[in-house]
Structure formats: C-alpha cells, structure tokens
Design a protein around this motif. Structure first.
Motif, PDB file in Angstrom:
ATOM      1  N   ALA A  95      46.002  47.389  18.869  1.00  0.00           N
ATOM      2  CA  ALA A  95      46.794  48.491  19.440  1.00  0.00           C
ATOM      3  C   ALA A  95      46.316  49.845  18.950  1.00  0.00           C
ATOM      4  CB  ALA A  95      48.270  48.298  19.097  1.00  0.00           C
ATOM      5  N   ASP A  96      45.849  49.910  17.722  1.00  0.00           N
ATOM      6  CA  ASP A  96      45.413  51.188  17.152  1.00  0.00           C
ATOM      7  C   ASP A  96      43.893  51.353  17.176  1.00  0.00           C
ATOM      8  OD1 ASP A  96      48.053  51.749  16.586  1.00  0.00           O
ATOM      9  OD2 ASP A  96      47.954  50.790  14.606  1.00  0.00           O
ATOM     10  N   GLY A  97      43.203  50.478  17.888  1.00  0.00           N
ATOM     11  CA  GLY A  97      41.755  50.545  17.902  1.00  0.00           C
ATOM     12  C   GLY A  97      41.238  51.742  18.685  1.00  0.00           C
ATOM     13  N   PRO A  98      40.000  52.150  18.411  1.00  0.00           N
ATOM     14  CA  PRO A  98      39.451  53.321  19.093  1.00  0.00           C
ATOM     15  C   PRO A  98      39.163  53.071  20.576  1.00  0.00           C
ATOM     16  CG  PRO A  98      37.772  52.282  17.731  1.00  0.00           C
ATOM     17  CD  PRO A  98      39.062  51.580  17.423  1.00  0.00           C
ATOM     18  N   HIS A  99      38.975  51.804  20.952  1.00  0.00           N
ATOM     19  CA  HIS A  99      38.643  51.501  22.348  1.00  0.00           C
ATOM     20  C   HIS A  99      39.873  51.160  23.196  1.00  0.00           C
ATOM     21  CE1 HIS A  99      34.467  51.525  21.188  1.00  0.00           C
ATOM     22  NE2 HIS A  99      34.669  50.571  20.271  1.00  0.00           N
ATOM     23  N   THR A 100      41.039  51.189  22.579  1.00  0.00           N
ATOM     24  CA  THR A 100      42.242  50.765  23.323  1.00  0.00           C
ATOM     25  C   THR A 100      42.477  51.577  24.591  1.00  0.00           C
ATOM     26  OG1 THR A 100      43.275  49.955  21.287  1.00  0.00           O
ATOM     27  CG2 THR A 100      44.725  50.407  23.153  1.00  0.00           C
ATOM     28  N   PRO A 101      42.430  52.924  24.567  1.00  0.00           N
ATOM     29  CA  PRO A 101      42.657  53.676  25.815  1.00  0.00           C
ATOM     30  C   PRO A 101      41.671  53.288  26.918  1.00  0.00           C
ATOM     31  CG  PRO A 101      42.767  55.139  23.919  1.00  0.00           C
ATOM     32  CD  PRO A 101      42.237  53.836  23.411  1.00  0.00           C
ATOM     33  N   TRP A 102      40.387  53.079  26.541  1.00  0.00           N
ATOM     34  CA  TRP A 102      39.407  52.702  27.548  1.00  0.00           C
ATOM     35  C   TRP A 102      39.688  51.307  28.100  1.00  0.00           C
ATOM     36  CZ3 TRP A 102      36.520  56.347  29.517  1.00  0.00           C
ATOM     37  CH2 TRP A 102      36.239  57.483  28.763  1.00  0.00           C
ATOM     38  N   VAL A 103      40.099  50.412  27.242  1.00  0.00           N
ATOM     39  CA  VAL A 103      40.406  49.060  27.700  1.00  0.00           C
ATOM     40  C   VAL A 103      41.583  49.074  28.673  1.00  0.00           C
ATOM     41  CG1 VAL A 103      41.246  46.786  26.967  1.00  0.00           C
ATOM     42  CG2 VAL A 103      39.416  47.932  25.684  1.00  0.00           C
ATOM     43  N   ILE A 104      42.629  49.806  28.326  1.00  0.00           N
ATOM     44  CA  ILE A 104      43.798  49.885  29.206  1.00  0.00           C
ATOM     45  C   ILE A 104      43.404  50.526  30.542  1.00  0.00           C
ATOM     46  CG2 ILE A 104      46.115  50.805  29.480  1.00  0.00           C
ATOM     47  CD1 ILE A 104      45.833  48.541  27.452  1.00  0.00           C
ATOM     48  N   ALA A 105      42.590  51.597  30.477  1.00  0.00           N
ATOM     49  CA  ALA A 105      42.170  52.265  31.713  1.00  0.00           C
ATOM     50  C   ALA A 105      41.350  51.330  32.592  1.00  0.00           C
ATOM     51  CB  ALA A 105      41.379  53.527  31.374  1.00  0.00           C
ATOM     52  N   LEU A 106      40.424  50.577  31.976  1.00  0.00           N
ATOM     53  CA  LEU A 106      39.622  49.640  32.754  1.00  0.00           C
ATOM     54  C   LEU A 106      40.475  48.509  33.336  1.00  0.00           C
ATOM     55  CD1 LEU A 106      36.392  49.348  30.568  1.00  0.00           C
ATOM     56  CD2 LEU A 106      36.570  50.309  32.872  1.00  0.00           C
ATOM     57  N   ALA A 107      41.472  48.041  32.576  1.00  0.00           N
ATOM     58  CA  ALA A 107      42.365  46.994  33.087  1.00  0.00           C
ATOM     59  C   ALA A 107      43.154  47.490  34.298  1.00  0.00           C
ATOM     60  CB  ALA A 107      43.312  46.528  31.978  1.00  0.00           C
ATOM     61  N   VAL A 108      43.651  48.721  34.222  1.00  0.00           N
ATOM     62  CA  VAL A 108      44.384  49.299  35.357  1.00  0.00           C
ATOM     63  C   VAL A 108      43.455  49.460  36.554  1.00  0.00           C
ATOM     64  CG1 VAL A 108      45.615  51.342  36.178  1.00  0.00           C
ATOM     65  CG2 VAL A 108      46.094  50.420  33.887  1.00  0.00           C
ATOM     66  N   LEU A 109      42.229  49.942  36.299  1.00  0.00           N
ATOM     67  CA  LEU A 109      41.260  50.096  37.384  1.00  0.00           C
ATOM     68  C   LEU A 109      40.943  48.757  38.040  1.00  0.00           C
ATOM     69  CD1 LEU A 109      39.225  51.799  38.989  1.00  0.00           C
ATOM     70  CD2 LEU A 109      37.573  51.398  37.134  1.00  0.00           C
ATOM     71  N   LEU A 110      40.766  47.721  37.216  1.00  0.00           N
ATOM     72  CA  LEU A 110      40.478  46.397  37.759  1.00  0.00           C
ATOM     73  C   LEU A 110      41.643  45.891  38.619  1.00  0.00           C
ATOM     74  CD1 LEU A 110      38.664  43.908  37.930  1.00  0.00           C
ATOM     75  CD2 LEU A 110      39.685  43.103  35.779  1.00  0.00           C
ATOM     76  N   ALA A 111      42.873  46.110  38.154  1.00  0.00           N
ATOM     77  CA  ALA A 111      44.037  45.683  38.929  1.00  0.00           C
ATOM     78  C   ALA A 111      44.115  46.424  40.257  1.00  0.00           C
ATOM     79  CB  ALA A 111      45.318  45.905  38.119  1.00  0.00           C
ATOM     80  N   VAL A 112      43.863  47.738  40.241  1.00  0.00           N
ATOM     81  CA  VAL A 112      43.916  48.524  41.482  1.00  0.00           C
ATOM     82  C   VAL A 112      42.839  48.065  42.452  1.00  0.00           C
ATOM     83  CG1 VAL A 112      43.609  50.834  42.446  1.00  0.00           C
ATOM     84  CG2 VAL A 112      44.981  50.512  40.372  1.00  0.00           C
ATOM     85  N   LEU A 113      41.630  47.849  41.957  1.00  0.00           N
ATOM     86  CA  LEU A 113      40.561  47.381  42.830  1.00  0.00           C
ATOM     87  C   LEU A 113      40.878  46.018  43.430  1.00  0.00           C
ATOM     88  CD1 LEU A 113      37.410  48.413  40.743  1.00  0.00           C
ATOM     89  CD2 LEU A 113      38.198  49.428  42.888  1.00  0.00           C
ATOM     90  N   TYR A 114      41.466  45.145  42.622  1.00  0.00           N
ATOM     91  CA  TYR A 114      41.807  43.812  43.122  1.00  0.00           C
ATOM     92  C   TYR A 114      42.886  43.893  44.207  1.00  0.00           C
ATOM     93  CZ  TYR A 114      42.410  38.758  42.988  1.00  0.00           C
ATOM     94  OH  TYR A 114      42.446  37.432  43.329  1.00  0.00           O
ATOM     95  N   VAL A 115      43.861  44.781  44.025  1.00  0.00           N
ATOM     96  CA  VAL A 115      44.930  44.937  45.020  1.00  0.00           C
ATOM     97  C   VAL A 115      44.362  45.415  46.348  1.00  0.00           C
ATOM     98  CG1 VAL A 115      46.972  46.302  45.602  1.00  0.00           C
ATOM     99  CG2 VAL A 115      46.762  45.263  43.340  1.00  0.00           C
ATOM    100  N   LEU A 116      43.301  46.212  46.316  1.00  0.00           N
ATOM    101  CA  LEU A 116      42.693  46.717  47.545  1.00  0.00           C
ATOM    102  C   LEU A 116      41.938  45.640  48.317  1.00  0.00           C
ATOM    103  CD1 LEU A 116      41.289  50.157  46.330  1.00  0.00           C
ATOM    104  CD2 LEU A 116      43.368  49.732  47.648  1.00  0.00           C
ATOM    105  N   GLY A 117      41.781  44.460  47.732  1.00  0.00           N
ATOM    106  CA  GLY A 117      41.012  43.406  48.379  1.00  0.00           C
ATOM    107  C   GLY A 117      41.501  43.013  49.760  1.00  0.00           C
ATOM    108  N   PRO A 118      42.808  42.706  49.972  1.00  0.00           N
ATOM    109  CA  PRO A 118      43.259  42.322  51.314  1.00  0.00           C
ATOM    110  C   PRO A 118      42.999  43.386  52.367  1.00  0.00           C
ATOM    111  CG  PRO A 118      44.902  41.711  49.674  1.00  0.00           C
ATOM    112  CD  PRO A 118      43.867  42.525  48.961  1.00  0.00           C
ATOM    113  N   ALA A 119      43.097  44.670  51.985  1.00  0.00           N
ATOM    114  CA  ALA A 119      42.843  45.735  52.962  1.00  0.00           C
ATOM    115  C   ALA A 119      41.366  45.808  53.326  1.00  0.00           C
ATOM    116  CB  ALA A 119      43.320  47.076  52.412  1.00  0.00           C
TER     117      ALA A 119
END
Length: 390
Positions: free
Chosen positions: A21-45
């Motif tokens: 939780a306090d790691g230096p890469h945590t913000p980037w990991v969370i941002a990439l996870a959100v990006l991956l989820a958004v990209l996956y949601v766009l799949g049906p469209a």
C-alpha cells in the motif's frame, strides 16, 4: 469470462494494496489496473467494428496487462480470461501464439513471486492455457458444424416446401382439367349439338326444336352450377398473385376503401411461412365477406382488419364503427358465443349468407368465430384458426 476477469482483477488489486500500500509503484499500479478495466469494458462496443479496430483494442488490452504484470506479478492470473478474449478476436493460427505469449509472461511473473523454480508455477499456467485453448477451439468447430447443419436443414425444408407446392399445383391443374373436360366441356358440346338440331328443325317441327332448346337450357344450368363450384374451390385471385395473406388483405382493404369508408390493415406477429393454403384462402374469404357486410349493412366510416399470429393459431379480427346489431343467439357449431348488449340485444341476427359462410369455412378448419356487437357501438368479428405449433 467477463465476470472472472473482474473478479481476478479485483482480487489482484486487493492483494497488492494489502502488501504494498505504501510502495512507490502503487499509484502506477492502480492507474494501470483502472486503465485495463476501462479497456476491457470497451470490448463489446468494439466487437462490432471492423477488424483493424478490434485488433488495435486487443493490442491495447494485452499491452496494459503486460505493463501491469511487470511491477505487480500478482496480476498474472488475469491472463486466463484474456486467453478467451484473444481466441474470440483472432483466428486460431494467430490466437495460439498470443496465448503462448500470455502464458510465458504469467509464468515469469509467478516465478518472481515464488523466488525459485516452483514446478506448480512452471506447469500450471501452460496446462490451464492448453485446456482453455482446446475447449474454445473444439466448441468453435462444433458451433460451426451446428450452424452449417441448421442452414442445410432450413434450405432442405424450403426446397421440400417449394417442391410440394409445385406438385400440389400440378396435381390441382390436372384435377381441374379432368373436371372441366368431363363436365363443362361435355356440357358445352351437348348444348352446341342440341342448338344446331333445333335450328334445323325450327321451321318443320317447332315442337321438337323447342324441346331441344329446353334440354340445352337445362344442360347450361347444370354447367353453370359446376362452374360456380370450381370458382368456389379455386385459390382467390389475390393469393394467386403471390405475396402471402398479409399482402392479399392489403389489396382487399384498398379495394374496399371508398370516400365514405376507410379500411386499414394491421398485423401483430409474423405469419408462418408457408401458411397452409386452405387457411390463407379461408381467412381472405372471411375478410371479404365481413367487409361486404360492413359496406352493405353497417353504415360505418372506418373498418380495421387485424391479423394476429401466435404459435398455435392465427386470428383475424374485423371491426367497424357502424350501427351494430343485437345477436339473438350463439353463432352455432364451431363458433364461440356472440356477445350483445344494449336495448336491441336479443333482436334477430341480420339476414344473409355472410356469417353462415364464415362459420362453414371455420368449421372445416376446426376454427372458432366470435361476434360482438351492440346497437350503435359497431361490430367486432374474430375468426381463429388453429395451426400446428412452430
């Protein structure tokens, strides 16, 4: 697979936050996870778009996942749903290398977590990938064979129906040819000979000539009765032109529409194809007879033909806003009870051959007739014909 992807993604995020939780890469990991989820949601469209867009979307999803696995190896198991995404988007020859690449990245990420060459880490992801790929490819081939079989069955049914219609048409033509030859043609030949004989004897023996004329007239009367029977049995002209029952009803409504009467047609559901010829003919004749009654007796300004198509029956409703009447009794065998209300309820049913003819047609098909009317409230006629379930 969609549900599994988001469950695995959420579990990986929770595990990473619990440990880093306090790691230096945590913000980037969370941002990439959100990006991956958004990209996956766009799949049906994107799934309905041209192939280049689908390939671009798949490349972005795989790239986002690969970038996420580098700092956070716990996201490696999200590759399993991505196997199916690749197999669904790409042809097998291109999807298998993609699955192999995703598997290699997942193994490398899991080895980083284990810290040593764990046999489960080395063997489990390839085994899962092999099973997933095999199941998907087999199911895809079975679906293709099933679709081809269904297409063949549908085509065969259509060809069989067309063949039966052609054979039925030829058989009916032969029957009519025999009937006409044995009745109308023979009658006309007899009339011709009798009238020729009467013409020769008219001056010398007028009594005999008159007998010949009377005999010819009797033969003409019988031939006329035969001709009327043929006309009654033939397919209505509106159906003979093709287009089915609905088109024929539109043609009838157009002919019956006058400056003082407007006739509309409405259809609910899709008529079976092909609809049995006796049912088409009977319903069209019923519509013609009912509209004739409306025109002659109802003094209506609007009338409506409504065709309702169900799985087990087809119903034709004919309604008008005319003067109505008060039926005296149920409509008879094969007919549902009539409904009447108002001061004239119990009055005699209108005279004529329209409703009896409709009842007779429905009785032959096992159908029912319902007539609802009251003085001043118009009339509603409903003819229901049973069909074989589709």
């Amino acid at each position: 697979m969609h549900t599994a992807f988001f469950v695995l993604l959420s579990a990986s995020v929770a595990r990473y936050l619990a440990r880093h939780a306090d790691g230096p890469h945590t913000p980037w990991v969370i941002a990439l996870a959100v990006l991956l989820a958004v990209l996956y949601v766009l799949g049906p469209a994107v799934g309905t778009r041209p192939a280049p867009r689908r390939l671009g979307w798949l490349g972005l999803v795989v790239a986002a996942w690969a970038l996420l696995v580098v700092p956070a190896p716990s996201f490696a198991w999200c590759a399993v749903p991505l196997f199916y995404t690749g197999l669904r988007t790409l042809p097998p020859r291109a999807a298998v290398p993609l699955v192999a690449l995703l598997t290699a990245l997942a193994v490398a990420a899991q080895l980083r977590l284990a810290g040593w060459p764990d046999p489960n880490v080395l063997l489990a992801p390839p085994a899962v990938a092999a099973v997933a790929t095999t199941v998907f490819v087999v199911m895809q081939r079975q679906a293709a064979r099933r679709d081809a079989l269904i297409d063949d069955l549908v085509r065969t049914r259509r060809e069989l129906a067309a063949t039966e219609r052609r054979e039925g048409t030829l058989a009916e033509r032969e029957r009519l040819a025999r009937e006409i030859h044995d009745t109308l043609a023979q009658g006309l030949s007899s009339q011709r000979m009798l009238l020729q004989a009467a013409d020769r004897l008219w001056d010398t023996t007028p009594g005999t000539a008159r007998d010949h004329v009377r005999t010819a007239a009797a033969i003409a009367e019988r031939s006329l009765a035969e001709a009327r029977r043929f006309v009654h049995d033939l397919t209505p002209a509106d159906l003979a032109e093709g287009g089915g029952l609905l088109r024929a009803l539109h043609a009838v409504a157009e002919r019956e529409t006058t400056p003082s009467l407007t006739v509309r047609v409405h259809c609910e559901g899709s008529p079976p194809d092909p609809l049995p010829a006796p049912v088409e003919s009977a319903l069209l004749r019923i519509a013609q007879g009912a509209l004739a009654n409306v025109r002659e007796h109802a003094a209506a300004t609007t009338a409506a033909l409504t065709l309702t198509c169900l799985d087990d029956q087809i119903v034709l409703d004919v309604t008008d806003d005319g003067r109505g009447f008060g039926p005296r009794s149920p409509a008879g065998p094969g007919t549902a009870p009539s409904a009447a209300s108002g001061p004239a309820a119990g009055a005699a049913e209108p005279r004529g051959h329209g409703l009896p003819a409709i009842r007779a047609r429905l009785r032959q098909l096992g159908g029912t007739l319902t007539v609802e009317s009251a003085p001043g409230e118009g009339t509603a006629l409903s003819a229901a014909v049973p069909l074989e379930p589709r």
